[in-house]
Motif scaffolding. Structure first.
Motif, mmCIF file in Angstrom:
data_model
loop_
_atom_site.group_PDB
_atom_site.id
_atom_site.type_symbol
_atom_site.label_atom_id
_atom_site.label_comp_id
_atom_site.label_asym_id
_atom_site.label_seq_id
_atom_site.Cartn_x
_atom_site.Cartn_y
_atom_site.Cartn_z
ATOM 1 N N PHE A 190 5.961 15.762 -0.590
ATOM 2 C CA PHE A 190 6.397 14.792 0.412
ATOM 3 C C PHE A 190 7.186 13.683 -0.271
ATOM 4 C CE2 PHE A 190 5.296 11.177 3.424
ATOM 5 C CZ PHE A 190 6.329 11.499 4.289
ATOM 6 N N VAL A 191 8.486 13.641 0.005
ATOM 7 C CA VAL A 191 9.384 12.709 -0.681
ATOM 8 C C VAL A 191 10.364 12.080 0.294
ATOM 9 C CG1 VAL A 191 9.275 14.028 -2.830
ATOM 10 C CG2 VAL A 191 11.109 14.503 -1.181
ATOM 11 N N ALA A 192 10.998 11.018 -0.177
ATOM 12 C CA ALA A 192 12.161 10.433 0.496
ATOM 13 C C ALA A 192 13.196 10.188 -0.591
ATOM 14 C CB ALA A 192 11.798 9.131 1.193
ATOM 15 N N ILE A 193 14.431 10.564 -0.326
ATOM 16 C CA ILE A 193 15.464 10.458 -1.346
ATOM 17 C C ILE A 193 16.765 9.990 -0.704
ATOM 18 C CG2 ILE A 193 16.083 12.902 -1.070
ATOM 19 C CD1 ILE A 193 16.700 12.956 -4.072
ATOM 20 N N VAL A 194 17.478 9.142 -1.431
ATOM 21 C CA VAL A 194 18.753 8.647 -0.935
ATOM 22 C C VAL A 194 19.761 8.664 -2.080
ATOM 23 C CG1 VAL A 194 18.158 6.229 -1.399
ATOM 24 C CG2 VAL A 194 19.926 6.756 0.276
ATOM 25 N N LYS A 195 20.994 9.037 -1.756
ATOM 26 C CA LYS A 195 22.089 8.989 -2.725
ATOM 27 C C LYS A 195 23.069 7.907 -2.295
ATOM 28 C CE LYS A 195 22.166 13.797 -4.342
ATOM 29 N NZ LYS A 195 23.006 15.018 -4.472
ATOM 30 N N LEU A 196 23.419 7.056 -3.238
ATOM 31 C CA LEU A 196 24.337 5.956 -2.971
ATOM 32 C C LEU A 196 25.559 6.085 -3.875
ATOM 33 C CD1 LEU A 196 21.645 3.120 -3.018
ATOM 34 C CD2 LEU A 196 22.632 4.167 -0.971
ATOM 35 N N ASP A 197 26.728 5.752 -3.347
ATOM 36 C CA ASP A 197 27.925 5.810 -4.179
ATOM 37 C C ASP A 197 28.023 4.546 -5.043
ATOM 38 O OD1 ASP A 197 28.935 3.738 -2.617
ATOM 39 O OD2 ASP A 197 30.250 5.038 -1.439
ATOM 40 N N GLU A 198 29.129 4.414 -5.747
ATOM 41 C CA GLU A 198 29.288 3.286 -6.687
ATOM 42 C C GLU A 198 29.321 1.938 -5.979
ATOM 43 O OE1 GLU A 198 32.781 4.304 -8.837
ATOM 44 O OE2 GLU A 198 31.797 5.835 -10.057
ATOM 45 N N ASP A 199 29.675 1.949 -4.689
ATOM 46 C CA ASP A 199 29.684 0.716 -3.897
ATOM 47 C C ASP A 199 28.376 0.523 -3.132
ATOM 48 O OD1 ASP A 199 32.320 0.088 -4.665
ATOM 49 O OD2 ASP A 199 33.111 1.496 -3.172
ATOM 50 N N LEU A 200 27.373 1.354 -3.462
ATOM 51 C CA LEU A 200 26.048 1.312 -2.823
ATOM 52 C C LEU A 200 26.107 1.664 -1.351
ATOM 53 C CD1 LEU A 200 24.412 -1.800 -4.542
ATOM 54 C CD2 LEU A 200 24.403 0.598 -5.267
ATOM 55 N N GLU A 201 27.082 2.471 -0.989
ATOM 56 C CA GLU A 201 27.171 3.013 0.363
ATOM 57 C C GLU A 201 26.445 4.359 0.401
ATOM 58 O OE1 GLU A 201 28.408 1.559 3.023
ATOM 59 O OE2 GLU A 201 28.997 -0.223 1.885
ATOM 60 N N LEU A 202 25.837 4.648 1.546
ATOM 61 C CA LEU A 202 25.051 5.870 1.686
ATOM 62 C C LEU A 202 25.931 7.121 1.620
ATOM 63 C CD1 LEU A 202 22.317 7.274 2.406
ATOM 64 C CD2 LEU A 202 23.022 7.072 4.820
ATOM 65 N N ILE A 203 25.530 8.059 0.774
ATOM 66 C CA ILE A 203 26.164 9.382 0.740
ATOM 67 C C ILE A 203 25.345 10.359 1.577
ATOM 68 C CG2 ILE A 203 26.852 11.314 -0.719
ATOM 69 C CD1 ILE A 203 27.170 9.356 -3.033
ATOM 70 N N THR A 204 24.060 10.425 1.286
ATOM 71 C CA THR A 204 23.151 11.291 2.035
ATOM 72 C C THR A 204 21.714 10.865 1.761
ATOM 73 O OG1 THR A 204 22.487 13.592 2.454
ATOM 74 C CG2 THR A 204 22.992 12.996 0.189
ATOM 75 N N SER A 205 20.805 11.298 2.607
ATOM 76 C CA SER A 205 19.390 10.986 2.405
ATOM 77 C C SER A 205 18.544 12.023 3.123
ATOM 78 C CB SER A 205 19.057 9.583 2.939
ATOM 79 O OG SER A 205 19.182 9.540 4.349
ATOM 80 N N TYR A 206 17.271 12.042 2.754
ATOM 81 C CA TYR A 206 16.351 13.013 3.359
ATOM 82 C C TYR A 206 14.919 12.526 3.146
ATOM 83 C CZ TYR A 206 13.636 17.240 4.186
ATOM 84 O OH TYR A 206 12.714 18.132 4.672
ATOM 85 N N THR A 207 14.047 12.857 4.094
ATOM 86 C CA THR A 207 12.616 12.678 3.904
ATOM 87 C C THR A 207 11.890 13.830 4.557
ATOM 88 O OG1 THR A 207 10.752 11.157 4.076
ATOM 89 C CG2 THR A 207 12.195 11.292 5.993
ATOM 90 N N GLY A 208 10.787 14.242 3.940
ATOM 91 C CA GLY A 208 10.015 15.353 4.480
ATOM 92 C C GLY A 208 9.275 16.088 3.384
ATOM 93 N N TRP A 209 8.753 17.250 3.756
ATOM 94 C CA TRP A 209 7.985 18.069 2.830
ATOM 95 C C TRP A 209 8.882 19.167 2.261
ATOM 96 C CZ3 TRP A 209 5.814 15.381 6.700
ATOM 97 C CH2 TRP A 209 4.591 14.733 6.451
ATOM 98 N N VAL A 210 9.065 19.156 0.967
ATOM 99 C CA VAL A 210 9.893 20.153 0.282
ATOM 100 C C VAL A 210 9.132 20.608 -0.961
ATOM 101 C CG1 VAL A 210 12.111 20.673 -0.759
ATOM 102 C CG2 VAL A 210 11.977 18.965 1.055
ATOM 103 N N TYR A 211 9.002 21.927 -1.122
ATOM 104 C CA TYR A 211 8.145 22.439 -2.178
ATOM 105 C C TYR A 211 8.885 22.919 -3.424
ATOM 106 C CZ TYR A 211 4.276 21.929 1.019
ATOM 107 O OH TYR A 211 3.326 21.388 1.846
ATOM 108 N N SER A 212 10.171 22.631 -3.512
ATOM 109 C CA SER A 212 10.891 22.912 -4.752
ATOM 110 C C SER A 212 12.127 22.024 -4.811
ATOM 111 C CB SER A 212 11.298 24.384 -4.835
ATOM 112 O OG SER A 212 12.370 24.666 -3.963
#
Length: 326
Positions: free
Chosen positions: A291-313
């Motif tokens: 169970f995780v939450a992850i976010v990717k931000l570009d060099e200007d700290l703008e959102l690229i993508t994100s996700y939260t949920g149960w992932v087993y790999s």
């Protein structure tokens, strides 16, 4: 509890209702109450449909308002009114009472597993998760199935399920005592523990453990009174930095933090983006924290993508992030 257990609970409550003289006095009353009990034992989980929107909405709201104190009464009226439409000759008051019992029992039993509910709303938005009973408990499910089979073989359903629930009540007491024994063992292993989360598993004598101590997080398992610590993480406060501030604005991170009581965080910098990850420590499985939450931000700290949920790999997580990006 899981859907299957809630279904058999509906049948059990419908059978138990035959102890009510008004319900037992006519076939219409018996049938209508049984239908209402089955529906009522499921209806609070209608918020599962929120998954169709996205995981963030689902995590933030599942077992929230639909499992609250006002919702228990609202759902019981809705269920009773729906069933009454098809059984207009039934006794409305007793139909509603047993609908209320079914809805209440759904919310009540959900309190005892690790996921928990916000059953105290509107007085408190705190998650109530006692962790004594696994989401699917084979003993509870098996007792319900046995009770239904005994009913089908001709035994009186009211007394059959009354005895069954008496046994389950004793089982809950036993699980509470076992959990307290595990807690005592954890305190001997981690004397400076500030918060201990103990959650049941599918196995009777095994428990998941997540401990917050003064300087570290400990994650492990208990077998009876024997404690095994698998992982130890330095307890580092989430920093007040521009990267973290930007990450906290994301709906997936926000939903994760509203639900998870114990987690660690990571920041990784790559050539074209920064990745911020929050990891719930309660659900360790085969060395992985799903169970995780992850976010990717570009060099200007703008959102690229994100996700939260149960992932087993890690591979599946990367695929989900790619799908979101696309």
């Amino acid at each position: 509890m899981d859907t299957a257990t809630h279904v058999v609970m509906g049948f059990a409550i419908g059978g138990l209702a035959t102890l009510d003289p008004v319900v037992a006095q006519s076939t219409v009353n018996t049938q209508s109450v049984l239908v209402a009990a089955i529906i009522g034992s499921q209806i609070p989980d209608i918020d599962t449909l929120l998954k169709l929107r996205n995981n963030a909405v689902y995590i933030r709201n599942h077992r929230g308002i639909t499992h609250s104190i006002p919702a228990i009464f609202i759902w019981s009226v809705v269920v009773a009114a729906f069933v009454y439409f098809f059984f207009p000759e039934t006794n409305w008051l007793h139909l509603w009472i047993w609908s209320l019992v079914a809805v209440f029992m759904h919310v009540f039993v959900d309190i005892f597993n690790a996921y928990g509910t916000q059953a105290l709303r509107p007085f408190s938005s705190k998650w109530v998760a006692l962790g004594m009973i696994n989401t699917f408990d084979p003993y509870i499910f098996g007792l319900h199935v046995a009770g239904i089979l005994i009913w089908l073989l001709g035994a009186p359903p009211g007394y059959t399920f009354l005895i069954m629930y008496g046994i389950i009540f004793l089982y809950y007491i036993l699980r509470f005592v076992m959990q307290q024994m595990v807690k005592s063992a954890v305190l001997k292993t981690v004397p400076d523990a500030e918060r201990i989360i103990i959650a049941s598993t599918m196995y009777f004598n095994q428990w998941r453990i997540a401990v917050t101590a003064k300087d570290y997080y400990y994650v492990g398992r208990a077998y009876r009174r024997s404690i095994t610590i698998f992982d130890k993480f330095k307890r580092i406060p989430v920093p007040d930095t521009p990267v973290i501030k930007a990450a906290l604005q994301d709906k997936n991170i926000s939903a994760f933090l509203s639900f998870s009581p114990v987690y660690r965080w990571e920041i990784k910098e790559y050539n074209q983006y920064t990745e911020v990850r929050f990891i719930d420590l309660r659900y360790r499985s085969n060395g992985h924290y799903p169970f995780v939450a992850i976010v990717k931000l570009d060099e200007d700290l703008e959102l690229i993508t994100s996700y939260t949920g149960w992932v087993y790999s890690e591979e599946k997580l990367r695929k989900k992030l790619q799908v979101v990006t696309d």
